[in-house]
Scaffold this motif. Structure first.
Motif, mmCIF file in Angstrom:
data_model
loop_
_atom_site.group_PDB
_atom_site.id
_atom_site.type_symbol
_atom_site.label_atom_id
_atom_site.label_comp_id
_atom_site.label_asym_id
_atom_site.label_seq_id
_atom_site.Cartn_x
_atom_site.Cartn_y
_atom_site.Cartn_z
ATOM 1 N N GLU A 20 0.828 -1.207 0.000
ATOM 2 C CA GLU A 20 0.000 0.000 0.000
ATOM 3 C C GLU A 20 0.869 1.267 0.000
ATOM 4 O O GLU A 20 0.633 2.188 -0.769
ATOM 5 C CB GLU A 20 -0.905 -0.022 1.229
ATOM 6 N N VAL A 21 1.878 1.281 0.851
ATOM 7 C CA VAL A 21 2.769 2.438 0.965
ATOM 8 C C VAL A 21 3.599 2.639 -0.312
ATOM 9 O O VAL A 21 3.923 3.766 -0.675
ATOM 10 C CB VAL A 21 3.701 2.279 2.195
ATOM 11 N N HIS A 22 3.900 1.540 -1.006
ATOM 12 C CA HIS A 22 4.773 1.613 -2.182
ATOM 13 C C HIS A 22 4.036 1.423 -3.506
ATOM 14 O O HIS A 22 4.665 1.170 -4.531
ATOM 15 C CB HIS A 22 5.891 0.569 -2.046
ATOM 16 N N LEU A 23 2.714 1.578 -3.504
ATOM 17 C CA LEU A 23 1.947 1.380 -4.741
ATOM 18 C C LEU A 23 2.438 2.257 -5.881
ATOM 19 O O LEU A 23 2.425 1.835 -7.027
ATOM 20 C CB LEU A 23 0.459 1.689 -4.504
ATOM 21 N N ASP A 24 2.865 3.474 -5.571
ATOM 22 C CA ASP A 24 3.289 4.400 -6.622
ATOM 23 C C ASP A 24 4.662 4.060 -7.206
ATOM 24 O O ASP A 24 5.071 4.641 -8.205
ATOM 25 C CB ASP A 24 3.295 5.836 -6.090
ATOM 26 N N ASP A 25 5.350 3.099 -6.625
ATOM 27 C CA ASP A 25 6.672 2.690 -7.100
ATOM 28 C C ASP A 25 6.512 1.799 -8.330
ATOM 29 O O ASP A 25 6.055 0.675 -8.231
ATOM 30 C CB ASP A 25 7.414 1.931 -5.987
ATOM 31 N N THR A 26 6.885 2.328 -9.492
ATOM 32 C CA THR A 26 6.725 1.551 -10.730
ATOM 33 C C THR A 26 7.620 0.319 -10.742
ATOM 34 O O THR A 26 7.407 -0.600 -11.514
ATOM 35 C CB THR A 26 7.045 2.408 -11.973
ATOM 36 N N GLU A 27 8.627 0.299 -9.874
ATOM 37 C CA GLU A 27 9.545 -0.852 -9.805
ATOM 38 C C GLU A 27 9.181 -1.821 -8.681
ATOM 39 O O GLU A 27 9.962 -2.707 -8.351
ATOM 40 C CB GLU A 27 10.992 -0.350 -9.603
ATOM 41 N N LEU A 28 7.998 -1.650 -8.093
ATOM 42 C CA LEU A 28 7.558 -2.568 -7.040
ATOM 43 C C LEU A 28 7.439 -3.969 -7.635
ATOM 44 O O LEU A 28 6.795 -4.159 -8.659
ATOM 45 C CB LEU A 28 6.200 -2.113 -6.484
#
Length: 121
Positions: A20-28
């Motif tokens: 949830e915290v890293h959803l905006d990370d395209t490299e997740l």
């Protein structure tokens, strides 16, 4: 067995929060999630298999849900559909639109309009 189930549940909650915290990370990625939670990728996959989903399906569903919420609450159109796509971690706006339309059976711009209609605008 109850302690094992409880610790597995707690780990899953921690992973969901991390995603949830890293959803905006395209490299997740599953690898990144596993490393951050100090588990092996195969164990991560097994946690999601409990819910009959994959890590990537879960991430995509959360991104789409967040985008939907942003579209229907952004009544004045402060953000473009493309900006919302990037904010929730999609690298490509046209891929986002296709995926969104397939998932919700409504185009992103129409979802925004439905949000406006819901408020009597």
């Amino acid at each position: 067995a109850p302690n094992w189930r409880n610790s597995r549940y707690m780990l899953k909650q921690r992973i969901f929060e991390f995603i949830e915290v890293h959803l905006d990370d395209t490299e997740l990625s599953p690898k990144k999630i596993a490393q951050a939670n100090r588990i092996s990728p195969s164990y991560l996959y097994s946690l999601f298999a409990d819910n009959n989903t994959t890590v990537n399906q879960f991430i995509q569903a959360r991104r789409l849900q967040k985008a939907y919420e942003m579209l229907v609450t952004d009544s004045n159109g402060a953000l473009t559909v493309s900006e919302i796509a990037y904010l929730v971690g999609f690298k490509n706006a046209s891929h986002f639109s296709r995926t969104f339309s397939r998932h919700f059976r409504i185009a992103p711009r129409d979802a925004r309009q439905s949000g406006l209609a819901g408020r009597g605008a």
